[in-house]
Design an enzyme around this catalytic site. Structure first.
Site, short mmCIF file in Angstrom:
data_model
loop_
_atom_site.label_atom_id
_atom_site.label_comp_id
_atom_site.label_asym_id
_atom_site.label_seq_id
_atom_site.Cartn_x
_atom_site.Cartn_y
_atom_site.Cartn_z
N TYR A 74 0.83 -1.21 0.00
CA TYR A 74 0.00 0.00 0.00
C TYR A 74 0.86 1.26 0.00
CZ TYR A 74 -4.47 -2.25 -0.06
OH TYR A 74 -5.56 -2.96 -0.49
N ARG A 77 1.68 1.80 -3.56
CA ARG A 77 0.53 2.35 -4.29
C ARG A 77 0.26 3.81 -3.90
NH1 ARG A 77 -4.58 -1.14 -3.72
NH2 ARG A 77 -5.40 0.60 -4.93
N ASP A 111 -8.12 6.90 -4.51
CA ASP A 111 -6.97 7.77 -4.79
C ASP A 111 -7.20 9.26 -4.54
OD1 ASP A 111 -8.49 8.67 -7.04
OD2 ASP A 111 -7.58 7.16 -8.33
N HIS A 126 -15.12 2.69 -1.23
CA HIS A 126 -14.05 1.78 -0.79
C HIS A 126 -13.01 2.47 0.08
CE1 HIS A 126 -15.05 -1.12 -4.38
NE2 HIS A 126 -15.93 -1.18 -3.41
N GLY A 193 -15.57 3.85 -16.36
CA GLY A 193 -14.30 3.21 -16.03
C GLY A 193 -14.36 2.15 -14.96
P1 OAD Z 1 -11.26 -2.69 -12.81
O1 OAD Z 1 -9.78 -2.77 -12.97
O2 OAD Z 1 -11.98 -3.94 -12.48
O3 OAD Z 1 -11.91 -2.09 -14.13
C1 OAD Z 1 -11.39 -0.95 -14.73
C2 OAD Z 1 -12.26 -0.61 -15.91
O4 OAD Z 1 -11.78 0.61 -16.44
C3 OAD Z 1 -12.24 -1.64 -17.04
O5 OAD Z 1 -13.57 -1.91 -17.45
C4 OAD Z 1 -11.45 -0.92 -18.14
O6 OAD Z 1 -11.88 -1.29 -19.45
C5 OAD Z 1 -11.78 0.51 -17.85
N1 OAD Z 1 -10.80 1.49 -18.35
C6 OAD Z 1 -9.47 1.32 -18.57
N2 OAD Z 1 -8.94 2.47 -19.02
C7 OAD Z 1 -9.93 3.38 -19.08
C8 OAD Z 1 -10.03 4.75 -19.46
N3 OAD Z 1 -8.95 5.43 -19.88
N4 OAD Z 1 -11.24 5.36 -19.39
C9 OAD Z 1 -12.33 4.69 -18.98
N5 OAD Z 1 -12.29 3.40 -18.61
C10 OAD Z 1 -11.13 2.75 -18.66
O7 OAD Z 1 -11.54 -1.53 -11.73
P2 OAD Z 1 -12.87 -1.29 -10.89
O8 OAD Z 1 -14.07 -1.60 -11.68
O9 OAD Z 1 -12.74 0.07 -10.29
O10 OAD Z 1 -11.77 -2.89 -4.89
O11 OAD Z 1 -12.69 -2.36 -9.75
C11 OAD Z 1 -13.62 -2.38 -8.70
C12 OAD Z 1 -12.92 -2.76 -7.43
O12 OAD Z 1 -12.16 -3.95 -7.61
C13 OAD Z 1 -11.88 -1.74 -6.97
O13 OAD Z 1 -12.43 -0.67 -6.25
C14 OAD Z 1 -11.01 -2.59 -6.09
C15 OAD Z 1 -10.86 -3.78 -6.98
O14 OAD Z 1 -10.51 -4.98 -6.38
C16 OAD Z 1 -11.16 -3.10 -3.75
O15 OAD Z 1 -9.95 -3.02 -3.64
C17 OAD Z 1 -12.12 -3.39 -2.64
#
Ligand code: OAD
Length: 251
Positions: A74, A77, A111, A126, A193
């Site tokens: 962490y 990060r 973030d 989160h 995203g």
């Molecule tokens: P993910 O990594 O699962 O998904 C990221 C999404 O962003 C994907 O659908 C990509 O296609 C999209 N993406 C990538 N670049 C992009 C851009 N420039 N503009 C728009 N979209 C883009 O991340 P989350 O959905 O946020 O939780 O994940 C949800 C949770 O899973 C997080 O909060 C975290 C993780 O484990 C915990 O840590 C509890």
């Protein structure tokens, strides 16, 4: 993007009307910060969970098994987050809030880039990576010396941890009901995203669809919700959102 992309003008019309009285809710995920240089979790090759094991690094069991490893991961990060700046997608959402009477930004991100971009009405589902709390009672920690390689102790004797939600843990008290209320009191939900794979955040677009609220998704790739939303805008949020918000400003 994508000027002229199917649906974009319609979305700008919905946002313009929702900015007046209907209300706008936005759900963001890691993708909105990827153009700031912060890795997502599940993108192929670059996602954090491609190279790191969430069970070891983002769960209470992982922390108990190896607190120093989790602490250092962490810290790494946090360094990336502190060196990053809000990108045009974050800034466009802050601008859209200024143009709106009722606006709620619901984020899964830890973030704080939405705050730094100027967004105000934010629900952090989160937690956030810049704060610490203790492992057992979640007392907030006021100060943690930089450069430690393992967790210091809280006044109650429990080790400190980043104040984020780990797998298997509950969301901060009240966060999900606030988010649900915000969605249900809006006329448009934008989903930006996020892969839509982590509950309970992933349920919000479905709650909106069921209630007849317009749902717009912005993502360079399709997700499980893409076939059901009213408009799917294919592209990076740092390109799509500024264009969309500029159309709202022109109207
Ligand atoms: P993910 O990594 O699962 O998904 C990221 C999404 O962003 C994907 O659908 C990509 O296609 C999209 N993406 C990538 N670049 C992009 C851009 N420039 N503009 C728009 N979209 C883009 O991340 P989350 O959905 O946020 O939780 O994940 C949800 C949770 O899973 C997080 O909060 C975290 C993780 O484990 C915990 O840590 C509890």
């Amino acid at each position: 993007m994508l000027p002229g992309q199917k649906g974009i003008k319609e979305v700008a019309d919905w946002l313009t009307s929702a900015s007046g009285s209907g209300g706008i809710a936005v759900l963001t995920g890691a993708g909105v910060s990827s153009e700031s240089g912060i890795p997502t979790f599940r993108d192929k090759l670059t996602g954090l969970w491609e190279g790191y094991d969430p069970a070891k690094l983002a769960s209470p069991q992982g922390f108990v098994a190896n607190p120093a490893l989790v602490w250092q991961w962490y810290d790494w990060r946090r360094g990336i987050v502190e060196a990053a700046s809000p990108n045009p997608g974050h800034l466009a959402l802050a601008r859209l809030e200024q143009l709106s009477q009722h606006f709620t930004l619901i984020t899964q991100n830890v973030d704080r880039l939405h705050h730094r971009a100027g967004s105000k009405n934010i629900i952090e589902l989160h937690g956030n990576i810049l704060n610490y709390s203790c492992f057992s009672k979640r007392h907030p920690a006021s100060f943690v010396a930089p450069g430690l390689t393992e967790p210091p102790l809280c006044h109650c004797g429990s080790p400190l941890r980043p104040d984020v939600v780990w797998f298997g843990e509950s969301l901060p008290a009240g966060a999900m009901s606030l988010a649900t209320d915000a969605v249900l009191s809006s006329s448009v939900l934008m989903v930006v995203g996020t892969s839509g794979l982590v509950q309970p955040a992933a349920s919000l677009p479905y709650i909106a669809l069921e209630a007849g609220i317009k749902v717009v998704e912005i993502n360079p790739v399709r997700t499980p919700i893409s076939d059901q939303v009213d408009v799917f805008v294919e592209g990076p949020s740092g390109g799509v959102l500024p264009h969309m918000v500029s159309l709202v400003e022109e109207r």
